[in-house]
Design an enzyme around this catalytic site. Structure first.
Site, PDB file in Angstrom:
ATOM      1  CE  LYS A 157      31.327  47.793  48.057  1.00 27.00           C
ATOM      2  NZ  LYS A 157      30.746  48.222  46.769  1.00 27.00           N
ATOM      3  CD  GLU A 205      38.147  36.458  36.044  1.00 29.25           C
ATOM      4  OE1 GLU A 205      38.530  37.410  36.740  1.00 29.25           O
ATOM      5  OE2 GLU A 205      37.263  35.666  36.411  1.00 29.25           O
ATOM      6  CB  CYS A 243      33.302  33.864  38.348  1.00 29.46           C
ATOM      7  SG  CYS A 243      31.832  33.045  38.977  1.00 29.46           S
ATOM      8  CD  GLU A 296      32.849  31.207  46.158  1.00 30.79           C
ATOM      9  OE1 GLU A 296      33.327  30.885  45.054  1.00 30.79           O
ATOM     10  OE2 GLU A 296      32.537  30.369  47.023  1.00 30.79           O
TER      11      GLU A 296
HETATM   12  P1  NAD Z   1      35.845  43.721  42.154  1.00 32.39           P
HETATM   13  O1  NAD Z   1      36.794  42.922  42.944  1.00 32.39           O
HETATM   14  O2  NAD Z   1      36.348  44.934  41.469  1.00 32.39           O
HETATM   15  O3  NAD Z   1      34.628  44.234  43.060  1.00 32.39           O
HETATM   16  C1  NAD Z   1      33.826  43.352  43.786  1.00 32.39           C
HETATM   17  C2  NAD Z   1      33.242  44.085  44.981  1.00 32.39           C
HETATM   18  O4  NAD Z   1      34.311  44.452  45.855  1.00 32.39           O
HETATM   19  C3  NAD Z   1      32.525  45.387  44.625  1.00 32.39           C
HETATM   20  O5  NAD Z   1      31.411  45.539  45.454  1.00 32.39           O
HETATM   21  C4  NAD Z   1      33.578  46.432  44.937  1.00 32.39           C
HETATM   22  O6  NAD Z   1      33.049  47.708  45.223  1.00 32.39           O
HETATM   23  C5  NAD Z   1      34.240  45.829  46.159  1.00 32.39           C
HETATM   24  N1  NAD Z   1      35.602  46.312  46.453  1.00 32.39           N
HETATM   25  C6  NAD Z   1      36.510  46.835  45.583  1.00 32.39           C
HETATM   26  N2  NAD Z   1      37.645  47.178  46.248  1.00 32.39           N
HETATM   27  C7  NAD Z   1      37.444  46.862  47.553  1.00 32.39           C
HETATM   28  C8  NAD Z   1      38.252  46.976  48.733  1.00 32.39           C
HETATM   29  N3  NAD Z   1      39.481  47.485  48.696  1.00 32.39           N
HETATM   30  N4  NAD Z   1      37.736  46.528  49.892  1.00 32.39           N
HETATM   31  C9  NAD Z   1      36.499  45.994  49.949  1.00 32.39           C
HETATM   32  N5  NAD Z   1      35.685  45.892  48.867  1.00 32.39           N
HETATM   33  C10 NAD Z   1      36.153  46.313  47.685  1.00 32.39           C
HETATM   34  O7  NAD Z   1      35.171  42.714  41.138  1.00 32.39           O
HETATM   35  P2  NAD Z   1      34.091  43.031  40.035  1.00 32.39           P
HETATM   36  O8  NAD Z   1      34.781  43.699  38.904  1.00 32.39           O
HETATM   37  O9  NAD Z   1      32.904  43.688  40.628  1.00 32.39           O
HETATM   38  O10 NAD Z   1      33.644  41.543  39.636  1.00 32.39           O
HETATM   39  C11 NAD Z   1      34.334  40.793  38.731  1.00 32.39           C
HETATM   40  C12 NAD Z   1      35.172  39.744  39.433  1.00 32.39           C
HETATM   41  O11 NAD Z   1      34.369  38.946  40.287  1.00 32.39           O
HETATM   42  C13 NAD Z   1      35.784  38.768  38.458  1.00 32.39           C
HETATM   43  O12 NAD Z   1      37.145  38.557  38.758  1.00 32.39           O
HETATM   44  C14 NAD Z   1      35.014  37.470  38.663  1.00 32.39           C
HETATM   45  O13 NAD Z   1      35.697  36.325  38.331  1.00 32.39           O
HETATM   46  C15 NAD Z   1      34.672  37.562  40.097  1.00 32.39           C
HETATM   47  N6  NAD Z   1      33.487  36.741  40.400  1.00 32.39           N
HETATM   48  C16 NAD Z   1      33.671  35.543  41.037  1.00 32.39           C
HETATM   49  C17 NAD Z   1      32.576  34.725  41.307  1.00 32.39           C
HETATM   50  C18 NAD Z   1      32.743  33.391  41.988  1.00 32.39           C
HETATM   51  O14 NAD Z   1      31.746  32.764  42.350  1.00 32.39           O
HETATM   52  N7  NAD Z   1      33.947  32.918  42.191  1.00 32.39           N
HETATM   53  C19 NAD Z   1      31.306  35.155  40.943  1.00 32.39           C
HETATM   54  C20 NAD Z   1      31.156  36.375  40.308  1.00 32.39           C
HETATM   55  C21 NAD Z   1      32.268  37.170  40.053  1.00 32.39           C
END
Ligand code: NAD
Length: 497
Positions: A173, A382, A282, A248
């Protein structure tokens, strides 16, 4: 065009719903896709379960699995420009940046293609005669792979390539905002011969599709990249059936500059560290920690250079950085900056939406908040936007200066990346070992290689992607004890004797 892929068939959502994907650079509709729901996710999980339990993929020889990954790498190389264009339309990121992401993804598939064949388990000495004892690796099973919007296909590749290399089946997803390159990947996998049910794609929101993928008892592992709050929700949900998890999460990454650093290199890289991809990285160096004696010189120059950064759409060749992912995300970044100023940070540049032709997109300028301290929310939270906070450190002695820098750089709940700039090799090594972050750069910022592990300490996550650990996340280890000369154990008396 149907955009959900379940059990080897492209189909629409059970609800019939669709979603328009818009480019954040101008709000234009890039594509309309099917908006899946929990029912679609459950179908996909069942398909992945069946493909794992009865299908050929988990038992397919490693060279064949590797060959399929290599074909995906070859295909991406051939179609690189077009796939990068899809990524740019979804994210608004510059096409030239998206192309670099694609090159990285090719390398990721090649890395796991070679690892898939390198690990065949090991023989261990049983310590007794007539016993063959060996440790083998096996796929974990059904994997739920959930990815964010900032590096859509790259984050997906970090999961899909090792999952397939190890022989798993999966439901993917992507972020609901950026589905196009995941559709490309799943189509490519199907066309390159991956058996039905091994790769399943469900588009849609996290709280329905993602939650169903996390709660389903048939799932063995959830691998998630995204925000900290979502990571905690997933961890709690996964605990109900003790699923394996790989997380991550976010980062608040210190970029430490000592007075003895190569000043030009440190300043130039400090800009890339935070403003690349508009800070939506990130591992972004969002927290500048600079030695007090060079603060004015460094920050004045950063402000001068940051103010000159040109923003523009993905295909504007004069642009150096693009928009944020959405107006909603920009509103969060604005609130973050406002809170910082409220707490006493000094706005040195940026902080205001651009007008003119950029007013149509979700743009936010490179922003620097000076005079920050560790207790401010803008330092601890962040922003995931182009916002740099500046803190200073000082010490009367060499050791005192290092202690002061480390105290600030490790004062965070996160532990993803950090960097140190110094021309003193001993200091560089000492600092690198003391920084509590999963990746540390010395006199650099941002590079990574697929052969090295990536992941976070503390609340930046659990587990590692890439490297060899990135494959092990998707493997179970099994010990097989084979007694070649079976005999009664003779522990309990046999009454007939
Ligand atoms: P997010 O947590 O809002 O969403 C990430 C994914 O999770 C999306 O596909 C979303 O639809 C899904 N999701 C949301 N709620 C969920 C739930 N309750 N159950 C299961 N899945 C769910 O994050 P975002 O806004 O898409 O991305 C930004 C974040 O990602 C930032 O905090 C960033 O630091 C982090 N990030 C980390 C890395 C790493 O390698 N550590 C890399 C890229 C991004």
């Amino acid at each position: 065009m149907s955009t959900l892929y379940i059990a080897g068939r492209w189909r629409t959502a059970a609800s019939g719903e669709t979603r328009e994907i818009t480019c954040p650079a101008d709000g234009a509709v890039a594509v309309t896709v099917d908006e899946g729901g929990a029912a679609d996710a459950r179908d996909a999980v069942r398909a992945a379960r069946e493909a794992f339990d009865v299908g050929p993929w988990p038992r397919t020889p490693a060279p064949e699995r590797a060959a399929l990954l290599s074909r995906i790498a070859d295909r991406l190389e051939r179609e690189l420009d077009e796939v990068a264009r899809l990524e740019s339309l979804d994210t608004g990121k510059r096409h030239v940046e998206a192309r670099i992401d694609m090159e990285d993804i090719v390398a990721v598939f090649r890395h796991f293609a070679s690892l898939a064949q390198a690990e065949a388990g090991r023989v261990v000495d049983a310590g007794v005669p007539d016993v063959s004892s060996r440790v083998v690796t096996e796929p974990v099973g059904v994997c739920s792979l959930i990815t964010p919007w900032n590096f859509p296909l790259l984050q997906t590749a970090w999961k899909v390539a090792p999952a397939l290399a190890a022989g798993n089946t999966f439901v993917l997803k992507p972020s609901e905002l950026t589905p196009q390159t995941s559709i490309w990947l799943v189509r490519a996998l199907a066309e390159e011969g991956l058996p039905d049910g091994v790769a399943n794609l469900v588009l849609g929101p996290g709280d329905t599709v993602g939650a169903a993928m996390t709660n389903a008892p048939e799932v063995d592992l959830v691998s998630f990249t995204g925000g900290l709050a979502t990571g905690k929700t997933i961890m709690a949900a996964a605990s109900t059936t003790v699923k394996k998890i790989a997380l991550e999460l976010g980062g608040k990454n210190p970029n430490v500059i000592f007075a003895d650093a190569d000043r030009d290199a440190a300043i130039d890289n400090a800009l890339t560290a935070i403003f690349l991809d508009s800070g939506q990285v990130c591992s972004a160096g969002s927290r500048l920690v600079v030695e007090e004696s060079i603060h004015d010189e460094v920050v004045d120059e950063l402000v001068r250079r940051a103010t000159a950064i040109r923003m523009g759409g993905p295909f504007d060749e004069s642009a150096e950085t693009g928009p944020l992912i959405s107006d909603g995300h920009r509103a969060k970044v604005e609130a973050y900056v406002a809170a910082g100023i409220e707490e006493g940070a000094v706005l040195r540049c940026g902080g205001e939406r651009p007008g003119g032709e950029l007013a149509i997109g979700s743009y936010y300028p490179p922003t620097i908040l000076d005079g920050c301290t560790s207790d401010m929310s803008c330092v601890q939270d962040e922003s995931f936007g182009p916002v740099l906070t500046v803190e200073t450190f000082a010490g009367d002695t060499r050791d005192a200066a290092e202690d002061a820098a480390i105290a600030i750089a490790n004062d965070t709940i996160y532990g993803l990346t950090g960097a140190v700039w110094t021309q003193d090799a001993g200091r560089a090594e000492r600092m690198a070992r003391r920084l509590r972050h999963g990746t540390v750069w010395i006199n650099d910022f941002h590079p990574y290689v697929p052969a090295a592990e990536w992941g976070g300490m503390k609340q930046s996550g659990i587990g590692r992607e890439l490297g060899t650990a990135g494959l092990h996340e998707y493997q179970e280890t099994k010990h097989i004890w084979h007694n070649t000369r079976p005999a009664p154990a003779g522990w309990f008396a046999n009454p007939q004797d």
